[in-house]
Structures are given as C-alpha cells and as structure tokens.
Design an enzyme around this catalytic site. Structure first.
Site, PDB file in Angstrom:
ATOM      1  CG  ASP A   1      -2.129   0.948   0.968  1.00  0.00           C
ATOM      2  OD1 ASP A   1      -2.063   1.772   0.026  1.00  0.00           O
ATOM      3  OD2 ASP A   1      -3.121   0.869   1.714  1.00  0.00           O
TER       4      ASP A   1
HETATM    5  C1  BGC Z   1      -4.909   3.517   0.078  1.00  0.00           C
HETATM    6  C2  BGC Z   1      -5.056   2.532  -1.078  1.00  0.00           C
HETATM    7  C3  BGC Z   1      -4.858   3.244  -2.380  1.00  0.00           C
HETATM    8  C4  BGC Z   1      -3.489   3.926  -2.379  1.00  0.00           C
HETATM    9  C5  BGC Z   1      -3.189   4.700  -3.642  1.00  0.00           C
HETATM   10  C6  BGC Z   1      -3.607   4.294  -0.020  1.00  0.00           C
HETATM   11  O1  BGC Z   1      -3.565   5.298   0.932  1.00  0.00           O
HETATM   12  O2  BGC Z   1      -4.940   2.817   1.300  1.00  0.00           O
HETATM   13  O3  BGC Z   1      -6.329   1.939  -1.019  1.00  0.00           O
HETATM   14  O4  BGC Z   1      -4.986   2.352  -3.439  1.00  0.00           O
HETATM   15  O5  BGC Z   1      -3.447   4.858  -1.299  1.00  0.00           O
HETATM   16  O6  BGC Z   1      -3.982   5.829  -3.761  1.00  0.00           O
END
Ligand code: BGC
Length: 785
Positions: free
Chosen positions: A231
């Site tokens: 993530d």
């Molecule tokens: C979120 C993800 C997301 C990623 C990219 C993160 O903060 O938890 O779900 O895909 O950011 O935007």
C-alpha cells in the site's frame, strides 16, 4: 517471456534490480531503457478509475480525469449479484485501459469488523464468503478486458485509526476463517495480477515484511502467481520485505533503504536470488503491460446505465409499513439537502470525478423540494418550520438524510454511529407534521436510527454512485422493485457492537474472535435493528421443496405477490455446537432470482468441503450433523434440513472449556482474549523522549517533544495552504490529509514523500527529538540515507 526475464536479469546490476522493485513516482513503476524494461501504470480504484495526469496523491484530493463513478462496495455488495459485479469490473477495466492504465487498484475485500471504520463503504461485507464471491467476480470482469487488478488491503486492515503503524492482534483461526477467507477466494478463483499488502502489523509483524502472509500463505498455499505491491507508503523494512516476497514498493521517488538491501546482499545476509525473484515479478508485469490493448474508447453512456442498475440492485428497502412505497410522484415533497446534493461516494483514494451526476431532484423534476438542512446537515428552527409546512401539503414526505462527507472517509474512523443532529431533527419534524414520512438514507455504513418508529418507510441507498439519484427515484416510484439485502448487521446501538471496546486503539486485539457481525449477535442473543441479509421488496416470495442429496441442496422460490421482483435466497450452515467453538450459522451460498408474479424457479447449491471446515492447524471438517438453513435473511430462515457429514474428530483445546467463546455472554475481556490467542495482549510502544523511532508520527511525538510539536505545526500549516490557509478539522479532506501527513510514521512519510522528506532529515529530526542534537544535525547535514 521467462527467457527474456532471465536475460534481462543477467544484465542488470544489483543496484538496478533493487531499484526496479521501487516505483518511479506516484503511479508508475520504473522504466529502465538500458535493459529494455518498460514502465507500467497503476491507478485507483475499486469504484471507478482515478487517473491523475497532473498532481498525484493517494487521497483523492487533486483533480482526476472524468470516469464513471460506480456505487461503492457497500451498495454493489448489497446487490448480491455476482454477474453485475463482473460487469462493473469489466467496465472499470475498459475505462482504465482507455486511459492507458495497466493495473487498477481494487477491489477491497477487508471485513467490516466494526461499523465505525472510515472505509466500510469501500468494503463489501462483514461476511467473508460474500466478500470473496463479490471480489472474485469483480476481478474476473476487470481482468477479462486485459487490465490487471490489485486485491487490497492484505490483510486484517479493519480500521483507519493508526493505520500506518497500528497492530491487529488476532488468533490464527480467526485470521484464517474470517479475515483471510475472502482474499483466499479471490486469489484461488480469479488470480488477480497483483495483491496490495496492507499498512498495519498483524501480531506485531508488518504485512510487507511477513513471510508467513506473503510467502507461506499467499504464494505457497493459495498459489498466487502475481506481484505483491505495498500500500502507498506501507513498506516497513526493505530487506525483510524482499525476503517475504513483497516485490514493489509504492509510491516511488525515494530510494530509502535501497542501500540496506545492497549491503545485505553483499554481506551474505540476503541471497541475491531473493532480489532476483522480486525483480522478476516486476519485470513480468512490465513486459506483460507492453501488450495490453490500451487507449480504446469505451461506451460511457452504457457505463452510466450500468452504474444505475447497480445502484438500483444495491439499494435496500429496510422498512415499508402499510406498503407506503412505491409512491406516485404527484403526491410527494422532497425534503433535505441530500435530495439535491446526493452523497454518492466516499472520500479518499477511491474518490472519482464523475462523468455525469444525477440527483434525486434532477430525477423527479417538478416535485416540490425544501432543502431544510445545509450540506453539513445543519438546520435552523426556521428551516425546520418550513420543512414541516411543506410536509403537511403533500400526501407523502420523502426526507433525504444520512451522513455528510465529514463523517466517513479514508484516513479516520467515525466516533459513533450517530447521524448529524440536524438530520435527526429534520426527520422528526417532518414525521410529526406528516405521518406518511419516508426516509431515504445516503451513507456508507450502518447508522443508529432512534427515529425509526416515527417513519413509515426507509430506503437505504448506501453510497450509490453517479446515477444514484435516478436509481432512488425509480425505486421510490416503483419503476424498479427493490431487491438489495444488507451485507452487514445494523446494530441497535454502538455499545452492542462486538468490537465496541477494542476497536480504534493503536494496538487492537480482535477479542471477539470469530464472532464478527451476525455471528456475534446471534450467538450472544443480542437484538439488532436490521439483520445481515435483510431487505424488503414490493412483492413477496415463498420458499418450498427443500431437497438435500449428498452435498447438493435444492429448493423452489415462488413470487407470490403482484409485481415482478428479485429475491436473494441465502444458504447458511448451522454447525454442531458441541465441538470446537462455532457461530450458530454461517453463510455458505446465495442465489439471486428474478421472478414475474406467480413464477417459480428451482435454485441449487453445491456445498464443498470448505463450507464445513474449521481451521485447527490446517483445514479440518468436524464430523457431525449440520443444519442446512435457507432464508430471506440471517434471521428469517424459511426452510431447514440436515446433512450428516463424515468428518473427523477435531479435539477441543483445553482453554475453550467454559470460556467466553464456548458460551459467550456480553463482551469478551482482555483475559478471555489471552486464552484464545494463547499469549498476552501486545503492549503499545511507549512514546517518550529517548524512545522516538522512525515508526512514530509527529502527531504522536508532539506531546513529548518541543521539536516535534513545531514540526507538526509546520506540517499542519503547509497542508492548510492547500485549503485556503484554514486549519479546519471539520473539513474531511483536510482531516484526512493531516492524518496521512502527520499521523503516518516518519518511515512512511519518507517513502511517500517522493524525495521531498529525505531519510537523513527524518532520522536527524528523530535523533534531535531524542536529545541527541549533534548526532541529529550531523545526519541532516551529512545527507546519509
Ligand atoms: C490507500 C489505497 C490506495 C493507495 C493509492 C492508499 O492510501 O490505502 O487503497 O490504493 O493509497 O492511492
């Protein structure tokens, strides 16, 4: 392709291989032209594509290209229609490809452990079977277009509070049966091209660094073939992560910890083969991405229509006294700002710039409307009086209410299950003026409804996407018959939620074990507002003729009412209660049927071994007589049968006898949890001067350090600049950005900062805050990584 990958790897330097496993920028992997390696592109998200051409961010703050905003998972999940989810995935795949995207970041299949989780709207259900089925259909649909997907957030990421450095403590059986189950289904059935490992720790180990999670379970046991991406900012220790099989760290832009990997290879702590294996998986995805058919235009009108269909099928008619719905639009007044500004999506990384937006007032032109409250849900005595007057003039008053954006978002959780006081006052004022009051709710998760007895009907729209207003109008007027069913229990009050006391702590222990959602309420006998699986229709259905032949269960559903409609028949297994502790019933199958009045259809289920199995050092099927229950909800069982299963004797552990888990009453204590877990409750790290580390955030350290307080203030002020200079925590976007910027550990901030907050500065500040001024200054000026 495999030979090509080998050839490329043989030419690459160690440093380049390590660097390839770190993204280039916010949305791209690295291209390495000298080796003929192309880059690939990723974008959010599960409910529509969020492609950013200019300023990139992970919180949905900056502008993105227009795309269809589909209903969020709370609504699409409530359709219980796997075919529709497949169509949604396909449409999102097509839109992603049209923008040149290779991997779309979704779906999210985390379990809704507690309705306060800020991202409940992005997840399908409190039930792992249902979440897995929906997620797998979405992935199959999306990947059928040729795009890749990213199954997220793997795993046990069930709250937003301290999501970057929190710890989910849970026993293995609960992890396997509840929190990993949906991931396992999607991986085994649909093979997503990537899996995104989650931010928090599980039992003290960050997901990115967990060999048990990424290696033993995901790859070896489930046979995952693809790439694991972190993530955004979720990488913990780059060396351990590579050992675990975490291939790509995102976003890119900072080379933090790359030198540590090189050093580990050089001094023999990390085999170069391990780096090669991660780099090979990045290469495989990059090479495959060269051949995706991109930039093909897609049919946005058809996608809007699909978004509408999902919104219609995912809306849940919670209550309909005296058959007040459907209604004729001539008789109605619309009350509440949400009729005009429907809340159709949640805030955060899944935030979409819709191609179109239909509100309820657009969909019902000519119908009188009184805003009554403002966008935040605030009312005045005057506005309430006006609303009551308007309500009196109509035969039926339709009040649009729910949760304004400030209540629900990625990045923070709700504090309670209340709706804004203004919305409650508005409903009560209207209901007092007109007994024929209908409430349309727009919110991403359960709310408390103390006003429920004062209104005749409640239609729950969830967060229903860009066509949500049209869908609501069609359902209210009966052009479409509601058929959605809740995928989560609506409790009577927050205090009844099983995780009430343990949710929202930095180190949260899952002391309720398997008893999540309906599994808890039923076992403990706690009454609920609306049960899991509940949803009404303008027609009625009869269940008959259950037959059980081996593991095959059949039954007949008949539409016994006057209009066509859909029914979601749910199959639960009621396991014997005299062995290893088990919930009273668990969902193991469902079928959705559309029937004309008087029409009947046979539905069939094929139960497999896993349906009966428990996790006890492996999957085992306890032998015994299992109840087979078919119903219209988890509390409305219409047909019952039995299956005698020749399983094995699964020994009951000593600790279980007489424990809370065997005969639960009330809530489990920490001591109960320790018996289940087989160890102590893990303590949160102490935050004080001298003990500060890169794992802490300035928000955490500021209470104990003048320097960190100043640093926090600067961060807050810098963020505020993007919001007209205002420090306003009631603005959900501001709050979310502060949580991501100032409540993320320094480690994540360095990784997500794209070089703007270099590691030596972060480490130097930590040293200084710990009282080592010179050492800190030296780090800062020395520019070490
Ligand atoms: C979120 C993800 C997301 C990623 C990219 C993160 O903060 O938890 O779900 O895909 O950011 O935007």
């Amino acid at each position: 392709m495999e030979q090509k990958i080998k050839d490329i790897l043989s030419k690459m330097t160690l440093e380049d291989k390590i660097s390839l496993c770190n993204g280039a920028d916010f949305w791209h992997s690295k291209a390495m032209e000298q080796y003929g390696v192309p880059r690939f592109t990723m974008c959010d998200g599960p409910h529509g594509v969020r492609v950013q051409k200019a300023d990139a961010d992970m919180l949905g703050v900056n502008e993105s290209e227009p795309s269809t905003c589909f209903p969020t998972a709370v609504s699409s999940g409530a359709s219980w229609n796997v075919e529709l989810l497949r169509e949604e995935g396909k449409a999102i795949g097509e839109e992603g490809l049209s923008y040149g995207v290779d991997v779309v970041l979704g779906p999210g299949v985390n379990i809704k452990r507690d309705p306060r989780c800020g991202r409940c709207f992005e997840y399908f259900s409190e039930d792992p079977f249902l979440s897995g089925q929906m997620g797998a259909a979405w992935v199959k649909g999306a990947q059928s277009t040729g795009i890749g997907t990213s199954l997220k957030h793997f795993a046990a990421n069930n709250q937003e509070y301290k999501r970057f450095n929190g710890n989910s403590q849970l026993d293995e059986r609960t992890l396997r049966e509840i929190y990993l189950h949906a991931f396992e289904t999607v991986v085994r059935d649909a093979q997503p091209e990537t899996v995104m490992c989650a931010y928090p720790m599980i039992n003290g180990v960050h997901c990115s660094d967990s060999k048990m999670l990424l290696g033993d379970i995901l790859r070896e046991e489930w046979g995952f073939q693809g790439l694991v991406v972190t993530d955004w900012g979720g990488l913990c220790d780059r060396v351990r992560a590579m050992e675990a099989g975490c291939d790509l760290s995102m976003p890119g832009g900072s080379d933090y910890m790359e030198d540590r990997v090189a050093a580990a290879v050089r001094d023999g702590r990390l085999p170069e083969d391990t780096v090669d294996a991660c780099a090979a998986r990045v290469l495989r995805l990059a090479l495959r991405s060269q051949h995706r058919e991109k930039k093909k235009p897609c049919d946005l009108e058809a996608h809007h229509a699909l978004a509408q269909q999902i919104a219609e099928e995912g809306a849940v008619l919670l209550k309909n006294e005296d058959g007040i719905l459907p209604l004729s639009k001539e008789e109605v007044v619309l009350i509440g700002d949400m009729a005009k500004h429907i809340r159709f999506q949640g805030a955060g990384s899944s935030h979409i710039n819709p191609t179109n937006l239909v509100s309820l007032t657009d969909a019902l032109p000519g119908v009188p409307f009184a805003a009554c409250c403002d966008e935040r849900g605030e009312v005045t005595d005057e506005s309430l009086r006006e609303a009551a007057e308007a309500a009196k003039k109509a035969k039926v008053a339709v009040v649009c209410a729910g949760l304004p954006g400030v209540y629900e978002s990625e990045g923070f959780d709700r504090e309670d299950l209340h709706m804004p006081e203004g919305h409650v006052r508005m409903i009560e004022a209207v209901a007092a003026a007109n007994p024929n009051t209908v409430v349309v709710l727009f919110c991403g998760c359960a709310v408390e409804t103390p006003w429920i007895d004062k209104v005749k009907a409640v239609l729950y729209m969830g967060l229903s996407g860009q066509a949500g207003g049209q869908a609501a109008a069609n359902l209210l007027t009966g052009r479409v018959n509601p058929g959605g069913k809740l995928t989560e229990t609506w409790p009577l009050r927050l205090e009844n939620v099983p995780s009430y006391e343990t949710f929202g702590r930095k180190y949260t222990h899952y002391s309720e074990g398997l008893y999540v959602g309906y599994r808890y309420y039923q076992k403990v006998g706690v009454p609920v507002r609306f049960p899991f699986g509940h949803g009404l229709s303008y027609t009625s259905f009869a269940y008959s003729d259950m037959k059980i032949d081996g593991r095959r269960v059949t039954a007949t559903i008949t539409n016994t009412g006057g209009v066509a409609g859909t029914e979601v028949a749910q199959l639960y297994i009621a396991a014997p209660q005299d062995g290893l502790y088990r919930p009273l019933r668990e969902l193991k199958g469902f079928r959705k049927v559309f029937l004309q009045p008087g029409e009947k259809r046979e539905i069939a289920f094929e139960l497999n071994d896993r349906g009966f199995a428990v996790w006890s050092e492996g999957w085992k099927i306890p032998g015994g007589v299992y109840g087979i229950e078919l119903g219209a909800s988890s509390e409305d069982i219409r047909l019952r049968g039995e299956i005698a299963v020749e399983g094995e004797v699964v020994p009951v552990p000593e600790w279980q006898k007489g424990s809370w888990y065997e005969a639960p009453v009330g809530k489990p204590t920490d001591r109960d949890f320790e018996t289940l877990y087989g160890g102590s409750v893990q303590p949160e790290p102490e935050i004080k001067k001298g003990c500060f580390t890169m794992e802490m955030s300035s928000m955490e350290m500021k209470e104990h350090s003048f320097l960190m307080k100043q640093f926090f203030k600067i961060t807050e002020k810098t963020i505020a600049k993007g919001f007209g200079g205002k420090v306003d925590y009631s603005d959900p976007t501001f709050r979310m950005v502060v949580m991501a910027g100032a409540d993320a550990p320094f480690r994540s901030t360095v990784l997500a900062g794209g070089g703007a907050f270099p590691a030596n500065l972060a480490e130097g500040l930590i040293e200084m805050a710990n009282g080592h001024l010179l050492k800190g200054l030296k780090k800062i000026t020395g520019g070490s990584k």
